[in-house]
Design an enzyme around this catalytic site. Structure first.
Site, short mmCIF file in Angstrom:
data_model
loop_
_atom_site.label_atom_id
_atom_site.label_comp_id
_atom_site.label_asym_id
_atom_site.label_seq_id
_atom_site.Cartn_x
_atom_site.Cartn_y
_atom_site.Cartn_z
N GLU A 184 -11.94 -6.18 -3.16
CA GLU A 184 -11.40 -5.83 -4.47
C GLU A 184 -10.33 -4.76 -4.34
O GLU A 184 -9.23 -4.88 -4.90
CB GLU A 184 -12.52 -5.32 -5.38
CG GLU A 184 -12.05 -4.83 -6.74
CD GLU A 184 -11.45 -5.95 -7.56
OE1 GLU A 184 -10.20 -6.01 -7.64
OE2 GLU A 184 -12.22 -6.76 -8.10
N ASP A 203 -6.22 -5.33 -5.02
CA ASP A 203 -5.56 -4.49 -6.04
C ASP A 203 -4.31 -3.83 -5.46
O ASP A 203 -3.23 -3.83 -6.08
CB ASP A 203 -6.52 -3.42 -6.54
CG ASP A 203 -7.62 -3.96 -7.43
OD1 ASP A 203 -7.51 -5.12 -7.86
OD2 ASP A 203 -8.59 -3.23 -7.69
N SER A 253 -9.31 -9.58 -11.78
CA SER A 253 -8.95 -8.50 -10.86
C SER A 253 -7.51 -8.63 -10.38
O SER A 253 -6.87 -7.64 -10.04
CB SER A 253 -9.85 -8.54 -9.62
OG SER A 253 -11.10 -8.00 -9.90
#
Length: 852
Positions: A297, A301, A490
């Site tokens: 994650e 990002d 995300s």
């Protein structure tokens, strides 16, 4: 047997909690505990017990009393109403405060708890055996820790261990209680439970490949994933009109609950020839920064922000995955105030988030908004059912927060050559897709008011915008030392944050302020004619409950960005249509005291707002614009000429404008005078009162009463009336008029003539003799006395029908006649008064005069 034992304990504990809750409801929230000071009650806080978790968990027993519990105390804003007012002004293009965001120090000075209150809270916790582990410059957050036994005694709670499936967690068994003076200053205490685990919203493609599903790979990057040039081409970010070094001079913040490997980031930069900008890491609450199960994650990002704004500085704020860790990480981003665009791809089903956590986050997001920071949050990957399953509609926190931009998910279908073709709602299965729906906690924010297509007009609707999030049309990410394809919201949130950095880069170059919290601007633009150019409106698909539609919908919000067109509008700021305002009067000229209605007609783009009606420099009043018109009625204009203007306020879509001056003439009010007499006919010498009644606009002044052309006198007008009393009218007919003088507000007027009849005064005559009986040949004098109104004239003395002679009335009303010629006998003597101008005639009774 063990299971039965756990179930029995769970049943017992649930009933104890029910009993405590019952006591709180019946006896109130202010409870005096045995260890409270004798002069202060204890108040229970709210929003700390994870009810949804506990009801699905088994009670294991009490938490070890020696365990240390780290906690984050969030204080209340002492003047939150003023903060809310400022936030409204900061994002209102019509307000002088628009875009004048606060520095961190200015925010602290104006809105944070005072130093004395902050110190008092520290002192209280120290006095209860807590260790103060951290203080913060904004005085909103305080970190403390204490052994379980100490915390339990201080809060009048018990810390229990629970099992929810294979996961164990602890929680207090009831809401914490604190002395009233302390509780009144505290909003939330994070760390009293660790039932909540925030989830990443990254969805790798690999699980679907293992199930034998053929991915619809649409990119030109490794494994068919979207690479930076694909994103730029599809979403219109490769135009020469955008800054060449995208993101230069800007800082992007990332909220993370895990670490990352720098080697993954370097590999991504190298592969796509991006500038070598290694992110800065800020570790919170002792987090070690090592990559864990959520490293993918954090990695995606960073890489997706680099893909869109490769020259921007990236600060990765990493904290522990706990209630206290989440609060502390957000507040660090706010107090640093280095990043004007932030993204978070970690969330929690709103239904499982305690009200205390939600309100504590909101307090920090308000600070961000006041400082011009915009935070983008992934809206979740479970479609309309963020808590999992398919039975309970719910949304994701923090995407559902009112001061956060919630970013939903689409499925991308690019055209040949990696250009934009279309998008639909991301919906992989009944349990996976773009998050969206309606908050059950937050009321409808002002920027969503009157928006067509909302699923709720009472509560916050999510998402606000969207972007490609489908793992089947996903992004090439280098994570864990290998290339993979990722989707999930995300991916959408960090791209939106990076895109905002490009916009803020250009705004900064133009001398403008940062965009700040983006929703007010986005919702304003989406309601203009620019919408179709600025956004890709998603109109097909659903997220298993909410369907895409024209305009806003709860599956994709306003849609995805058209990077170039939206860039122009965001850089320029809210554009508004030119307007014109004209003014008309319902009566011109008008009479003083008469109502006149002014109507302002505003032309523009469906203008709303208000019109202020002004007389010279004096504000008369305001009217709301409806169907292009606003009205104001008044009857208070003074006599004379008035320069009336109508000033239109403008709104989010229309510029202000002011009409040319309208000359309104106000004449004096017309009046009428009516005259009445108190006695008509009246008698000469009797008082008669004349009353003039004047109608008009509260007339003042005087009334002149006239008899023909002769002035009788004047009377002041009071209550619309004036009077004159007189007893000097001569006998006869009189033509009486009342002439009203007028005043500054009323015209003069004269009554019609009133004929006042004055009758002569009734008189009486009596006669006496100087000698009765008298002797023939001797003189006898008769005296007549006449009563009346100062009678004058003559009295005729008669003997029967024979006239004896006359006498003139003296001023005392007497007349005499003497004679010596009466014959012997009895004579009937009368006195006949002849009257005068004002006195009537009269005859005395006969006097028997004997003559011997």
């Amino acid at each position: 047997m063990k299971t039965s034992h756990f179930n029995l304990l769970h049943f017992f504990n649930a009933n104890v909690r029910f009993f405590l809750a019952f006591v709180l409801v019946v006896f109130g929230s202010s409870i005096a505990w045995s260890n409270a000071p004798p002069d202060e009650a204890y108040d229970r806080l709210s929003g700390h017990v994870p009810v949804q978790h506990i009801k699905n968990s088994a009670l294991l027993g009490q938490k070890s009393s020696s365990d240390s519990v780290p906690m984050t105390v969030v204080l209340r804003y002492p003047n939150e109403a003023q903060l809310n007012s400022l936030l409204s002004k900061l994002y209102d293009p019509l307000d002088p405060s628009y875009g004048h965001f606060l520095t961190t120090q200015q925010f602290t000075d104006q809105f944070s708890p005072s130093q004395s209150d902050y110190q008092a809270i520290q002192s209280y916790f120290k006095s209860q055996g807590f260790t103060v582990a951290g203080i913060h410059s904004n005085r909103l957050v305080l970190n403390v820790s204490a052994p379980v036994v100490t915390a339990g005694q201080a809060f009048n709670v018990q810390f229990n261990e629970y099992a929810q499936g294979s996961r164990h967690y602890y929680s207090v068994d009831r809401e914490p209680a604190l002395p009233h003076s302390v509780a009144a200053k505290i909003l939330h205490i994070a760390g009293l439970q660790n039932a909540n685990v925030w989830h990443k919203h990254a969805v790798p493609l690999s699980p679907y490949q293992s199930m034998g599903v053929t991915p619809n790979q649409v990119g030109t990057g490794p494994n068919g994933g979207l690479q930076p040039s694909d994103i730029a081409s599809i979403y219109e970010l490769n135009s020469a009109a955008l800054p060449a070094s995208k993101g230069l001079g800007q800082t992007i913040g990332l909220f993370e609950l895990d670490g990352f490997a720098g080697s993954d980031i370097t590999a991504y930069e190298t592969k796509f020839g991006l500038p070598k900008v290694q992110p800065t890491t800020v570790l919170i609450d002792g987090f070690n920064g090592k990559p864990g199960s959520g490293a993918d994650e954090v990695t995606l990002d960073i890489e997706l922000q680099m893909a869109v704004a490769p020259s921007a500085k990236i600060i990765v704020y990493e904290g522990p995955n706990s209630g206290a860790g989440v609060i502390d990480t957000y507040q660090k981003i706010a107090t640093d105030n280095l990043a004007k665009q932030i993204s978070t791809s970690w969330g929690l089903c709103e239904n499982y988030s305690s009200s205390g956590t939600l309100t504590a986050e909101n307090a920090i997001f308000k600070q961000m908004a006041a400082q011009g920071q915009s935070i983008f949050a992934a809206s979740g990957d479970s479609g309309a059912y963020d808590c999992g399953g398919t039975s309970m509609l719910n949304v994701d926190d923090p995407a559902s927060q009112p001061y956060v931009v919630g970013v939903g998910g689409t499925s991308l279908k690019p055209g040949s050559g990696e250009v934009y073709s279309s998008e639909s709602v991301w919906n992989t299965s009944s349990t996976e897709g773009g998050g969206g729906g309606v908050s059950t906690f937050w009321a409808l924010p002002s920027y969503q008011a009157n928006i067509p297509g909302l699923a709720s007009i009472k509560y916050r609707n999510v998402p606000d915008v969207s972007l490609d999030s489908d793992p089947y049309t996903g992004y090439a990410i280098y994570s864990g030392g290998a290339w993979q394809i990722y989707g999930g919201t995300s991916c959408a949130a960090p791209i939106w944050a990076a895109y905002t950095a490009i916009v803020n880069q250009q705004r900064q170059a133009n001398g403008s302020s940062a965009l700040g919290f983006l929703n007010p601007t986005l919702y304003t633009l989406a309601q203009t004619s620019s919408y179709s150019a600025d956004f890709h409106d998603i109109t097909t698909g659903n997220n298993n409950h909410y369907y895409a539609a024209i305009g806003y919908d709860n599956a994709t919000g306003w849609g995805s960005f058209n990077g170039l067109s939206l860039f122009y509008d965001l850089v320029a700021g809210p554009s508004r249509s030119a307007t014109s305002t004209t003014l008309a009067s319902s009566a011109n000229p008008s009479g003083y005291g008469s109502a006149v209605t002014f109507t302002a007609t505003v032309t523009g783009s469906s203008p709303t707002g208000t019109v202020t009606f002004i007389d010279g420099t004096t504000t008369l009043g305001t009217g709301a614009v409806s169907s292009g018109k606003a009205t104001f009625a008044t009857s208070s204009l003074t006599v004379g000429t008035h320069g009336i203007t109508a000033a239109y306020s403008g709104d989010t879509k229309n510029n202000a404008s002011t009409s040319t001056a309208l000359t309104q003439t106000v004449n004096k009010a017309a009046t009428s005078a009516a005259l009445a007499s108190s006695l008509n006919p009246s008698g000469y010498g009797s008082a008669v009162t004349f009353t003039a009644t004047v109608t008009g606009s509260s007339p003042t002044g005087t009334v002149t009463f006239k008899d023909g052309t002769t002035t009788l006198g004047t009377g002041a007008v009071s209550g619309g009336k004036a009077t004159l009393a007189t007893s000097s009218l001569s006998a006869g007919a009189h033509s009486i008029t009342a002439a009203y003088s007028g005043d500054t507000k009323n015209n003069a007027s004269t009554s019609t003539a009133l004929t006042q009849t004055v009758n002569k005064k009734a008189t009486t005559a009596t006669v006496v003799s100087s000698k009765n009986p008298s002797v023939r040949g001797t003189s006898v004098t008769f005296t007549a006395t006449v009563t009346g109104s100062s009678p004058t004239g003559t009295v005729t003395f008669n003997d029967g029908t024979a006239k004896l002679g006359t006498g003139v009335l003296s001023t005392s009303g007497k007349a005499t006649y003497a004679t010596a010629t009466l014959a012997i006998g009895t004579h009937k003597i009368t006195a006949s008064y002849g009257g005068d101008t004002n006195n009537a005639t009269s005859v005395s009774a006969a006097l028997s005069q004997a003559v011997k």
